[in-house]
Enzyme design. Structure first.
Site, PDB file in Angstrom:
ATOM      1  N   GLU A 107       2.631   7.296   3.971  1.00 51.89           N
ATOM      2  CA  GLU A 107       3.285   8.199   3.018  1.00 51.89           C
ATOM      3  C   GLU A 107       3.040   9.660   3.373  1.00 51.89           C
ATOM      4  O   GLU A 107       3.913  10.510   3.200  1.00 51.89           O
ATOM      5  CB  GLU A 107       2.814   7.891   1.598  1.00 51.89           C
ATOM      6  CG  GLU A 107       3.369   6.556   1.097  1.00 51.89           C
ATOM      7  CD  GLU A 107       2.831   6.164  -0.267  1.00 51.89           C
ATOM      8  OE1 GLU A 107       1.597   5.993  -0.384  1.00 51.89           O
ATOM      9  OE2 GLU A 107       3.627   6.019  -1.205  1.00 51.89           O
ATOM     10  N   GLU A 127       1.064  -2.112   0.089  1.00 50.84           N
ATOM     11  CA  GLU A 127       0.502  -2.033  -1.267  1.00 50.84           C
ATOM     12  C   GLU A 127       0.758  -3.288  -2.088  1.00 50.84           C
ATOM     13  O   GLU A 127      -0.058  -3.662  -2.918  1.00 50.84           O
ATOM     14  CB  GLU A 127       1.064  -0.825  -1.989  1.00 50.84           C
ATOM     15  CG  GLU A 127       0.527   0.518  -1.496  1.00 50.84           C
ATOM     16  CD  GLU A 127       1.311   1.072  -0.315  1.00 50.84           C
ATOM     17  OE1 GLU A 127       2.025   0.324   0.363  1.00 50.84           O
ATOM     18  OE2 GLU A 127       1.189   2.284  -0.063  1.00 50.84           O
TER      19      GLU A 127
END
Ligand code: T1G
Length: 699
Positions: A107, A127
């Protein structure tokens, strides 16, 4: 701004280089977050830096947020705050990726303006495997680079893509060969300046999300409702990616954050993160110093070319370790080698191996009929018939044949490892390596420590477990060790529930609704009813006082109903199908068994099935801890997660017991002890103490 020791800034020519250096995986914890901001500010203020380069020291790019911080208050700056500053940078930023750019690490790279990956690097947003979703812009930026459909594929699977695939998808702008990430990054930074590459922030790119068909999200929701109704975060991921397509970036980011916090609060996140660390924690055996000297294992022998022996041989060949596969009967050996080849060719047909790799692995497995071929092996794993007499004879032969220092391991699942070790003159070199069928697939390896097993032998095999991709868990010697001892109690209750009035399908449904991939009886059909039947017959013939009286499963085995392998067992199976179908013939066998026992069937509630199958497991696990057969609760959690499909989102058997409530469990165990009795319902003192003092057992 003050830099810190986890993130450094230096200039190379006209390039301001930001380097994250936080071993072992550059996890993005508070120190890294603060350091990134400080280094960014320094770079922006550096008048001699026209462009910035973000790179990482060590073996990998940032591998995600620091999972150890989860569940605690997030110290500022938060990762979204850091990422927003990178996104808004007045100077272009190049991210140079090597190793694994995962989760929050990727990210951060997505908030940079150009991404370059070294060949061999992997990029992903895993995730979902932790019960979460990318909470720092991943669900908003990834669709803007690769499109919403591919973004959903990546985020819902949690699986990484290769650098080459990332280039093809538009996730990275270049793939570089050779040299370090720093060198590749400097090369690309130079080209960005010289060739005027686009440095538009990803957050401002909308071409890949414009005109997305809303049906995409409806279709993904329907698929998740069918496949993963019991999981929480996958459904929130669809909501977040949909927000990326339907809302302006800032609002989409806010929506993502709200959904992320919902996932963070979910018990599934706690369970999955416990499972993540459990797999790693068990590799550290209490009382076994991390610097214990180990032995080299350059070649392995396997005795027995049956299903288990063949699977075990594959485990070592898959890790590039030469194996001598021995069987005294040539035709068994031929059958075993042929089965191994069939397995590899089936994997190749699925595209997971090339034909060349199949041949490479087959070449690592050398068939043999003489024990002399094992003389130089560094480790020998015995996987012969489950008979003490057979195993003692084999170990006596190995003891005479193998060079001093060879580790001798037995794959026994029920026999006394100390008795086997006593058949040799080297009990310190003997231990159990209990693989789970199919051995080349199941990740669990119970490493059974004998009374005389040397520390170095245990440490060697624990390290070898990781080398062959197994989750090695050290356990002590008792009947069934840890996993099967607990399974045995669940099986006893499942059988009793059916004898009393439940159906096999009801028992299995309750367990699959809990999250097991297979119910108890479906698993019995997969493993083969005949396996247990033969062991029970052996004990009955031997006049073992512990031997169980014949039961309805034995009656099925006597009819040749062994399970999937014969097309019928507790259930029947259409040809080529593994779908269990209830069978009236089995109902008749069960009814006959009840009549023979004088039992009038009664309605059994799902709640009783759930309690008796699961609480008896918790009670047995607590006794195993009391006896020291498992050193820690986390060992038992890892065993059932990786050997029996305990649902990872529940964390593990004892982690779940704490969430279920020990007081509730103990009250039920004490009730069944009164109403049913038997050793399995004798309450564990440890469990009672933890409940009485409000102390978790999975501590
Ligand atoms: N945080 C903290 N510690 C970590 C860690 C992490 N993310 N990843 C690994 N470790 C520790 C691990 O416990 C072990 O510690 C050591 O590093 C080596 O790991 C906001 C919220 C990177 C592929 O899920 O997949 O970012 O046992 O033995 O086999 O959206 O570690 O030595 O003390 O596994 O070479 C997302 C998890 C987080 C990646 C390396 N990221 N890690 O495998 O080594 S959530 C992940 C891995 C997130 C954002 C969200 C693997 C690996 P110890 P290892 P490895």
């Amino acid at each position: 701004m003050q830099q810190n020791q986890q993130v450094h800034y230096a200039r190379s020519g006209r390039v301001g280089v930001i380097t994250v250096d936080y071993p072992p995986v550059n996890a993005v914890g508070h120190g890294v977050r603060s350091g990134l901001l400080a280094a960014l500010e320094t770079g922006l203020a550096d008048a001699d830096a026209d462009i910035l380069l973000l790179t990482c020291a060590g073996r990998t790019f940032m591998a995600g947020a620091d999972i150890r911080e989860f569940g605690k208050p997030a110290a500022p700056p938060t990762l979204p705050e850091v990422i927003a500053r990178f996104d808004a940078s007045a100077k272009p930023i190049v991210a140079a990726i090597h190793g694994t750019a995962l989760g929050g690490g990727l990210e951060v790279a997505l908030a940079c303006h150009v991404r370059v990956a070294l060949r061999g690097a992997k990029l992903g947003l895993p995730e979902v495997k932790l019960g979460l979703l990318p909470g720092a812009g991943g669900t908003q930026r990834l669709p803007r680079l690769v499109g919403p459909a591919k973004a959903l594929d990546m985020i819902l699977s949690g699986d990484p893509v290769s650098a080459e695939e990332a280039l093809a998808l538009g996730l990275v702008d270049a793939v570089e060969d050779g040299g370090s990430a720093l060198e590749a990054g400097l090369r690309v930074a130079g080209r960005v300046l010289a060739e005027g590459w686009s440095t538009r922030p990803v957050s401002a790119r909308n071409d890949r999300i414009a005109g997305t068909d809303p049906a995409l999200f409806a279709q993904r929701r329907a698929d998740l409702a069918r496949r993963l109704p019991h999981l929480f975060s996958p459904h929130r991921i669809v909501d977040a990616v949909e927000a990326a397509v339907t809302l302006p970036f800032a609002e989409g980011t806010a929506r993502e954050r709200a959904l992320f916090l919902q996932c963070m609060e979910s018990p599934q996140r706690a369970g999955l993160i416990h499972a993540f660390f459990a797999e790693r924690e068990v590799a550290k055996v209490p009382g076994l110093p991390a610097d214990t000297a180990t032995r080299d294992v350059r070649s392995v022998g396997v005795v027995g070319a049956g299903t288990m022996g063949g699977g075990i041989a594959m485990c070592f060949a898959n890790a590039g370790i030469p194996v001598v596969l021995l069987d005294s009967a040539a035709e068994s050996l031929d059958r075993g080698v042929a089965a191994i080849r069939r397995n590899y060719e089936a994997t190749a047909r699925k595209g997971r191996l090339t034909a060349a790799q199949v041949e490479e692995r087959m070449a690592l497995i050398r068939p043999a009929v003489s024990y002399a071929d094992l003389a130089d092996a560094d480790l020998v794993v015995e996987a012969a018939f489950e008979s003490m007499e057979v195993k003692r004879t084999i170990f006596q032969t190995l003891d005479r044949t193998c060079k001093p220092g060879t580790i001798l391991a037995t794959n026994t699942s029920t026999l006394d490892v100390d008795a086997i070790a006593a058949a040799t003159g080297r009990p310190q070199d003997v231990l159990g390596m209990h693989f789970f069928s199919p051995a080349n697939v199941m990740r669990l390896l119970e490493v059974v420590r004998g009374a005389k097993t040397a520390d170095g032998v245990l440490a060697t095999v624990m390290g070898l477990a990781r080398r062959i991709g197994k989750v090695g868990v050290a356990v002590g010697v008792c009947y069934g060790f840890v996993g099967n001892r607990i399974l045995h109690q669940r099986g006893r209750e499942a059988m009793a529930l059916v004898e009393e009035g439940a159906s096999p399908a009801q028992v299995d449904r309750v367990l699959t609704e809990f999250g097991f991939p297979l119910g108890h009886f479906s698993m019995t059909d997969l493993a083969g009813i005949d396996v247990g039947w033969r062991i029970r017959e052996e004990r009955r013939k031997a006049g073992d006082p512990e031997a169980q009286a014949p039961n309805w499963l034995d009656a099925l085995a006597e009819r040749g109903r062994y399970g999937q392998k014969t097309g019928a067992g507790v259930y029947r199976y259409e040809p080529g199908s593994r779908t269990p179908i209830p069978d009236l013939e089995v109902d008749a066998v069960i009814a006959e068994d009840r009549r023979r026992r004088g039992v009038t069937p009664r309605p059994v509630s799902d709640e009783e099935v759930r309690e008796r199958c699961l609480y008896v497991m918790v009670n047995e696990a607590a006794k195993i801890l009391e006896e020291g057969i498992a050193a820690r609760p986390v060992d038992i959690d890892a065993i059932w997660l990786h050997g029996y499909g305990f649902p990872a989102h529940r964390g593990g058997l004892l982690f779940w017991a704490d969430q279920e409530g020990l007081g509730k469990i103990v009250a039920a165990v004490e009730r069944y002890d009164r109403d049913i009795g038997g050793p399995q319902w004798r309450p564990s003192a440890l469990l009672q103490q933890c409940a009485a003092h409000g102390r978790p057992i999975a501590c």
